[in-house]
Structures are given as structure tokens and as C-alpha cells.
Design a protein around this motif. Sequence first.
Motif, PDB file in Angstrom:
ATOM      1  N   GLU A  15     -22.984 -39.855  11.519  1.00  0.00           N
ATOM      2  CA  GLU A  15     -22.185 -40.848  12.242  1.00  0.00           C
ATOM      3  C   GLU A  15     -22.930 -41.331  13.485  1.00  0.00           C
ATOM      4  OE1 GLU A  15     -19.120 -42.058  11.376  1.00  0.00           O
ATOM      5  OE2 GLU A  15     -19.353 -40.916   9.513  1.00  0.00           O
ATOM      6  N   PRO A  16     -22.825 -42.623  13.834  1.00  0.00           N
ATOM      7  CA  PRO A  16     -23.440 -43.108  15.074  1.00  0.00           C
ATOM      8  C   PRO A  16     -22.920 -42.312  16.269  1.00  0.00           C
ATOM      9  CG  PRO A  16     -22.677 -44.946  13.743  1.00  0.00           C
ATOM     10  CD  PRO A  16     -22.144 -43.689  13.101  1.00  0.00           C
ATOM     11  N   ALA A  17     -23.853 -41.827  17.089  1.00  0.00           N
ATOM     12  CA  ALA A  17     -23.464 -40.972  18.213  1.00  0.00           C
ATOM     13  C   ALA A  17     -24.127 -41.357  19.532  1.00  0.00           C
ATOM     14  CB  ALA A  17     -23.785 -39.510  17.886  1.00  0.00           C
ATOM     15  N   PHE A  18     -25.271 -42.043  19.463  1.00  0.00           N
ATOM     16  CA  PHE A  18     -25.921 -42.448  20.710  1.00  0.00           C
ATOM     17  C   PHE A  18     -26.838 -43.633  20.481  1.00  0.00           C
ATOM     18  CE2 PHE A  18     -28.751 -39.253  18.895  1.00  0.00           C
ATOM     19  CZ  PHE A  18     -30.031 -39.731  19.135  1.00  0.00           C
ATOM     20  N   LEU A  19     -27.173 -44.288  21.577  1.00  0.00           N
ATOM     21  CA  LEU A  19     -28.075 -45.422  21.587  1.00  0.00           C
ATOM     22  C   LEU A  19     -29.299 -45.038  22.400  1.00  0.00           C
ATOM     23  CD1 LEU A  19     -28.528 -48.584  21.164  1.00  0.00           C
ATOM     24  CD2 LEU A  19     -27.606 -48.792  23.476  1.00  0.00           C
ATOM     25  N   MET A  20     -30.467 -45.362  21.872  1.00  0.00           N
ATOM     26  CA  MET A  20     -31.711 -45.178  22.619  1.00  0.00           C
ATOM     27  C   MET A  20     -32.365 -46.538  22.779  1.00  0.00           C
ATOM     28  SD  MET A  20     -35.239 -43.140  21.674  1.00  0.00           S
ATOM     29  CE  MET A  20     -36.111 -44.424  20.810  1.00  0.00           C
ATOM     30  N   GLU A  21     -32.732 -46.877  24.006  1.00  0.00           N
ATOM     31  CA  GLU A  21     -33.496 -48.082  24.269  1.00  0.00           C
ATOM     32  C   GLU A  21     -34.886 -47.681  24.740  1.00  0.00           C
ATOM     33  OE1 GLU A  21     -30.332 -51.381  25.693  1.00  0.00           O
ATOM     34  OE2 GLU A  21     -30.915 -49.898  27.204  1.00  0.00           O
ATOM     35  N   ARG A  22     -35.867 -48.363  24.197  1.00  0.00           N
ATOM     36  CA  ARG A  22     -37.266 -48.159  24.584  1.00  0.00           C
ATOM     37  C   ARG A  22     -37.783 -49.510  25.069  1.00  0.00           C
ATOM     38  NH1 ARG A  22     -40.821 -46.969  19.525  1.00  0.00           N
ATOM     39  NH2 ARG A  22     -40.328 -49.150  19.200  1.00  0.00           N
ATOM     40  N   TYR A  23     -38.460 -49.523  26.221  1.00  0.00           N
ATOM     41  CA  TYR A  23     -38.951 -50.794  26.751  1.00  0.00           C
ATOM     42  C   TYR A  23     -40.280 -50.600  27.473  1.00  0.00           C
ATOM     43  CZ  TYR A  23     -37.078 -49.224  31.268  1.00  0.00           C
ATOM     44  OH  TYR A  23     -36.825 -48.513  32.410  1.00  0.00           O
ATOM     45  N   ASP A  24     -40.998 -51.704  27.608  1.00  0.00           N
ATOM     46  CA  ASP A  24     -42.258 -51.711  28.351  1.00  0.00           C
ATOM     47  C   ASP A  24     -41.920 -51.969  29.818  1.00  0.00           C
ATOM     48  OD1 ASP A  24     -44.670 -52.230  29.608  1.00  0.00           O
ATOM     49  OD2 ASP A  24     -45.424 -53.528  28.016  1.00  0.00           O
ATOM     50  N   LEU A  46     -27.520 -43.836  25.812  1.00  0.00           N
ATOM     51  CA  LEU A  46     -26.078 -43.898  26.025  1.00  0.00           C
ATOM     52  C   LEU A  46     -25.427 -43.081  24.926  1.00  0.00           C
ATOM     53  CD1 LEU A  46     -23.617 -45.210  27.481  1.00  0.00           C
ATOM     54  CD2 LEU A  46     -23.762 -47.024  25.768  1.00  0.00           C
ATOM     55  N   VAL A  47     -24.607 -42.115  25.323  1.00  0.00           N
ATOM     56  CA  VAL A  47     -23.924 -41.243  24.362  1.00  0.00           C
ATOM     57  C   VAL A  47     -22.503 -41.756  24.162  1.00  0.00           C
ATOM     58  CG1 VAL A  47     -23.157 -38.890  23.894  1.00  0.00           C
ATOM     59  CG2 VAL A  47     -25.349 -39.285  25.039  1.00  0.00           C
ATOM     60  N   ALA A  48     -22.115 -41.868  22.899  1.00  0.00           N
ATOM     61  CA  ALA A  48     -20.769 -42.347  22.566  1.00  0.00           C
ATOM     62  C   ALA A  48     -19.727 -41.315  22.984  1.00  0.00           C
ATOM     63  CB  ALA A  48     -20.667 -42.603  21.068  1.00  0.00           C
ATOM     64  N   PRO A  49     -18.544 -41.773  23.365  1.00  0.00           N
ATOM     65  CA  PRO A  49     -17.459 -40.824  23.681  1.00  0.00           C
ATOM     66  C   PRO A  49     -17.137 -39.976  22.441  1.00  0.00           C
ATOM     67  CG  PRO A  49     -16.840 -43.064  24.285  1.00  0.00           C
ATOM     68  CD  PRO A  49     -18.123 -43.152  23.523  1.00  0.00           C
ATOM     69  N   ALA A  50     -16.809 -38.715  22.675  1.00  0.00           N
ATOM     70  CA  ALA A  50     -16.536 -37.802  21.567  1.00  0.00           C
ATOM     71  C   ALA A  50     -15.057 -37.431  21.537  1.00  0.00           C
ATOM     72  CB  ALA A  50     -17.372 -36.539  21.723  1.00  0.00           C
ATOM     73  N   ASP A  51     -14.507 -37.356  20.319  1.00  0.00           N
ATOM     74  CA  ASP A  51     -13.140 -36.855  20.173  1.00  0.00           C
ATOM     75  C   ASP A  51     -13.088 -35.378  20.557  1.00  0.00           C
ATOM     76  OD1 ASP A  51     -12.243 -39.324  19.261  1.00  0.00           O
ATOM     77  OD2 ASP A  51     -12.685 -38.820  17.173  1.00  0.00           O
ATOM     78  N   THR A  52     -14.114 -34.651  20.127  1.00  0.00           N
ATOM     79  CA  THR A  52     -14.238 -33.228  20.448  1.00  0.00           C
ATOM     80  C   THR A  52     -15.622 -33.015  21.065  1.00  0.00           C
ATOM     81  OG1 THR A  52     -12.876 -32.697  18.518  1.00  0.00           O
ATOM     82  CG2 THR A  52     -14.115 -30.890  19.527  1.00  0.00           C
ATOM     83  N   PRO A  53     -15.711 -32.882  22.389  1.00  0.00           N
ATOM     84  CA  PRO A  53     -17.021 -32.700  23.023  1.00  0.00           C
ATOM     85  C   PRO A  53     -17.744 -31.456  22.499  1.00  0.00           C
ATOM     86  CG  PRO A  53     -15.333 -33.160  24.661  1.00  0.00           C
ATOM     87  CD  PRO A  53     -14.621 -32.918  23.370  1.00  0.00           C
ATOM     88  N   LEU A  54     -19.057 -31.584  22.330  1.00  0.00           N
ATOM     89  CA  LEU A  54     -19.909 -30.474  21.910  1.00  0.00           C
ATOM     90  C   LEU A  54     -20.743 -30.024  23.099  1.00  0.00           C
ATOM     91  CD1 LEU A  54     -21.243 -31.893  18.513  1.00  0.00           C
ATOM     92  CD2 LEU A  54     -19.463 -30.167  18.834  1.00  0.00           C
ATOM     93  N   HIS A  55     -20.623 -28.759  23.469  1.00  0.00           N
ATOM     94  CA  HIS A  55     -21.388 -28.226  24.597  1.00  0.00           C
ATOM     95  C   HIS A  55     -22.884 -28.411  24.333  1.00  0.00           C
ATOM     96  CE1 HIS A  55     -22.447 -25.774  28.001  1.00  0.00           C
ATOM     97  NE2 HIS A  55     -23.246 -25.079  27.219  1.00  0.00           N
TER      98      HIS A  55
END
Length: 129
Positions: A15-24, A46-55
Motif C-alpha cells: 500500500e502507498p505509505a510515503f513519498l520521496m522527492e529527489r532533486y538537484d 512525507l509519510v502518510a497518516p496511519a490508521d495504526t501507527p507502527l513504532h
Amino acid sequence: AHPHHDAFIGLHDGEPAFLMERYDPAEVELKGLYEAEPGDIGMHFLVAPADTPLHGFTLGVITAVMRTLFADPSVHRVVVEPDVRNSAVHALNKAVGFEVLGEIAKPEKNALLSACTREQFAAATGGPA
């Protein structure tokens, strides 16, 4: 479609869980705000909000992002510019080896310019970049 910026979606359990941006950073985001070095790459995540947070999930994300960036042999150093008030991200950055270079003023925020070399990442995480 920007020639100096890429975005990627990270998955967790398929499942989509985070976004990574790479730039110059010599071309966008930090252009003219710091002395770019050969082999620098800029990063946001950027980490997506979680229904059940994982430590430890966010630490796992930034570690995976850094490994992905350092998989490119042309990358020697990762630079970031989080908001000076974002203490949670500062702690994560420190945990994976980032060193604070100083405060910079961006149009949208005051940022804490930080950098992490392959060696710093390996030392902080106990493994190769």
C-alpha cells in the motif's frame, strides 16, 4: 516532468505509505542558498497518516530513502532543508547521520540546512550506504 526533480511513492505491505522527492539542489530548492558540491542530491520525504501507527516506521522510511539515494554511485552527499521548528525531523535526520550546516532563509520558511555523506550514514546506521 521537471528536469531536476523526481518523485517516488514508497509502499508498505503493498500500500502507498510515503513519498520521496529527489532533486538537484544546485538547480531547484536550494539554488543560490548554499555552496553545492559535486555529488550533492536533495531530498524530501512525507509519510502518510496511519490508521495504526507502527513504532519506528518513520525512521525505517528515512533509512530506506537514504539507502535508495546512495544506491546511485554519483551521489556523495544528501542535503535537506527542514523547517527550523520541525524538531521531529531534526531528530530523524540526526539518527541517520545528518550534520547541521546552518540556518538558511527560504521564501516559505527558515530552514536548517543539513547534510549527510555516505560515511556519516554508514556510521549512524551501522551498515553500508
